[in-house]
Design an enzyme around this catalytic site. Sequence first.
Site, PDB file in Angstrom:
ATOM      1  N   ASN A  47       0.919  -1.122   0.069  1.00 35.31           N
ATOM      2  CA  ASN A  47       0.073  -0.040  -0.043  1.00 35.31           C
ATOM      3  C   ASN A  47       0.902   1.194   0.145  1.00 35.31           C
ATOM      4  OD1 ASN A  47      -2.259  -1.686   0.239  1.00 35.31           O
ATOM      5  ND2 ASN A  47      -2.208  -1.715   2.499  1.00 35.31           N
ATOM      6  N   HIS A 133     -13.959  -1.858   6.116  1.00 34.75           N
ATOM      7  CA  HIS A 133     -12.629  -2.355   6.687  1.00 34.75           C
ATOM      8  C   HIS A 133     -13.032  -3.105   8.261  1.00 34.75           C
ATOM      9  CE1 HIS A 133      -8.550  -2.409   8.494  1.00 34.75           C
ATOM     10  NE2 HIS A 133      -8.202  -2.838   7.412  1.00 34.75           N
ATOM     11  N   GLU A 176     -15.806   3.619   3.976  1.00 35.04           N
ATOM     12  CA  GLU A 176     -14.389   4.070   3.286  1.00 35.04           C
ATOM     13  C   GLU A 176     -14.708   4.984   2.144  1.00 35.04           C
ATOM     14  OE1 GLU A 176     -11.977   0.736   2.526  1.00 35.04           O
ATOM     15  OE2 GLU A 176     -12.990  -0.551   4.231  1.00 35.04           O
ATOM     16  N   SER A 180     -10.781  -0.790   0.232  1.00 34.73           N
ATOM     17  CA  SER A 180      -9.262  -1.081   0.248  1.00 34.73           C
ATOM     18  C   SER A 180      -9.195  -2.433  -0.391  1.00 34.73           C
ATOM     19  CB  SER A 180      -9.106  -1.604   1.633  1.00 34.73           C
ATOM     20  OG  SER A 180      -9.843  -2.290   2.345  1.00 34.73           O
ATOM     21  N   ASP A 205     -13.578   6.876   6.145  1.00 29.24           N
ATOM     22  CA  ASP A 205     -12.429   6.507   6.297  1.00 29.24           C
ATOM     23  C   ASP A 205     -11.735   6.570   4.761  1.00 29.24           C
ATOM     24  OD1 ASP A 205      -9.924   4.740   6.266  1.00 29.24           O
ATOM     25  OD2 ASP A 205     -10.990   3.346   7.838  1.00 29.24           O
ATOM     26  N   HIS A 208      -6.910   4.653   2.059  1.00 25.49           N
ATOM     27  CA  HIS A 208      -6.249   4.155   0.753  1.00 25.49           C
ATOM     28  C   HIS A 208      -6.329   5.362  -0.278  1.00 25.49           C
ATOM     29  CE1 HIS A 208      -5.525  -0.086   1.831  1.00 25.49           C
ATOM     30  NE2 HIS A 208      -6.287  -0.032   2.479  1.00 25.49           N
ATOM     31  N   LYS A 239       0.015   4.210   4.649  1.00 21.82           N
ATOM     32  CA  LYS A 239      -0.019   3.659   3.243  1.00 21.82           C
ATOM     33  C   LYS A 239       0.561   4.764   2.340  1.00 21.82           C
ATOM     34  CE  LYS A 239      -3.547   0.767   4.731  1.00 21.82           C
ATOM     35  NZ  LYS A 239      -4.794   0.696   5.423  1.00 21.82           N
TER      36      LYS A 239
HETATM   37  C1  LIG Z   1      -5.424  -0.209   6.527  1.00 19.94           C
HETATM   38  C2  LIG Z   1      -6.572   0.375   7.076  1.00 19.94           C
HETATM   39  C3  LIG Z   1      -6.867   0.644   8.156  1.00 19.94           C
HETATM   40  C4  LIG Z   1      -6.105   0.457   9.291  1.00 19.94           C
HETATM   41  O1  LIG Z   1      -4.790   1.054   9.336  1.00 19.94           O
HETATM   42  P1  LIG Z   1      -3.750   0.794  10.119  1.00 19.94           P
HETATM   43  O2  LIG Z   1      -2.990   1.888  10.440  1.00 19.94           O
HETATM   44  O3  LIG Z   1      -3.180  -0.358   9.388  1.00 19.94           O
HETATM   45  O4  LIG Z   1      -4.170  -0.057  11.540  1.00 19.94           O
HETATM   46  C5  LIG Z   1      -8.104   1.306   8.636  1.00 19.94           C
HETATM   47  N1  LIG Z   1      -9.182   1.571   7.652  1.00 19.94           N
HETATM   48  C6  LIG Z   1      -8.970   1.018   6.232  1.00 19.94           C
HETATM   49  C7  LIG Z   1      -9.904   1.263   5.271  1.00 19.94           C
HETATM   50  C8  LIG Z   1      -7.792   0.530   6.153  1.00 19.94           C
HETATM   51  O5  LIG Z   1      -7.618   0.139   4.844  1.00 19.94           O
END
Ligand SMILES: *Cc1c(COP(=O)(O)O)cnc(C)c1O
Length: 399
Positions: A47, A133, A176, A180, A205, A208, A239
Amino acid sequence: MNDFAQQLREELDELHASGRYRTLPMLAGGGVRRRLAGQDVLVFCSNDYLGLATEPVLAEASNQATTALGTGAGGARLISGNGELYAALEQELAAWCGYEAALCFSTGYLANMGVLTVLAGADDVIASDALNHASIIDGCRLSRAEVRVYPHGDVTALAGILRAASGARRRLVVTESLFSMDGDIAPLAAILDVARQHDALVVVDEAHALGVYGSHGGGVLQALGLGGHADALVGTMGKAMGSAGAFVAGSRLLVDVLLNKARSFIFNTGLPPGVLAASLAALGMLRTDGVLRRERLLEHARRLRYGLGELGFTVGGESYILPVILGDSQLTLTWRDALLEEGLFVQAIRPPTVPVGTSRLRLTVSAAHGAADIDCALEVFSRVLRRLGIVRAIPQLPP
Ligand SMILES: *Cc1c(COP(=O)(O)O)cnc(C)c1O
């Protein structure tokens, strides 16, 4: 064997039988060219979209901060783990995404736990996208709110849930922005509209999307001219920012409440200074050559998507996350292993990460790839397709 060991063994046997058993890949080196169990591989499942994780400017900033301030924060931020790097980073993150304030968490997982448990409680209803997620799902559960899952991206169904929840103390929508595992984008403008009509809060969220979408990489909301319109934005720095950690951006009021009430913030050690400095340096890099890196990334994504389509694969989404949905878990593992034999490292994503029957190869591209790497990946796919013969991607099942 005693009973307990026997039970554990059976649990693993079940995972094996359903093609869900997982092992840790042993990788050496960094970036997109690494060694996996002694073999040279080209990585297509990171990522680190913009290639910032191996950018010397970030390493330099991180090293300097570590030398000056030490390797660890030494405590939770409310005790002894706070510092000026945090203040600078939070101010920049908030401005970047178009919010008044931001609060860092150690991971995105903890950020979702924090914001969802603080914003929703037992008398509330959370409407959650079916493909959200795991950290969102767990945050919803931990909040003790009533959770209603709406079909992926279905705003009509979402409206129905919110209408039916008019008697709840509070309604909250969580989604999101760039998904992801599917690489598609939520209908955020419509979601915000529906939420407003039903007096619901919205949490988006952008894990990504940050760094790539939006004029300055500030996310999909920003790209849609809706920067600052969600009540809370969750972002991660592990990421596209090539660092680690996460944040929630929102109003100053929201941040103050999170700081006082989010248990995943309060009872968690602060991030190491080196990590904070790397994140700050990443924001700087995004300002100077973010556009170039983004263009490279998107060009690679176009090239790979087109090439896989030409080979007959069904590639989901519309971004630099390219899910090649094969359906069956064992078949997906067979493909993963065959690609790996040819030096291409792609992960097989299986339930429970994705819904049953939608196991997939999830390819991601990076600005750290060269055009030749994309061609190489397509060449490998073509060879494996010939070798495995009959195997063709099937269209994505409806969620
Ligand atoms: C990766 C991810 C997370 C978690 O983030 P980390 O810092 O890896 O714990 C949360 N939400 C989504 C949509 C993700 O892809």
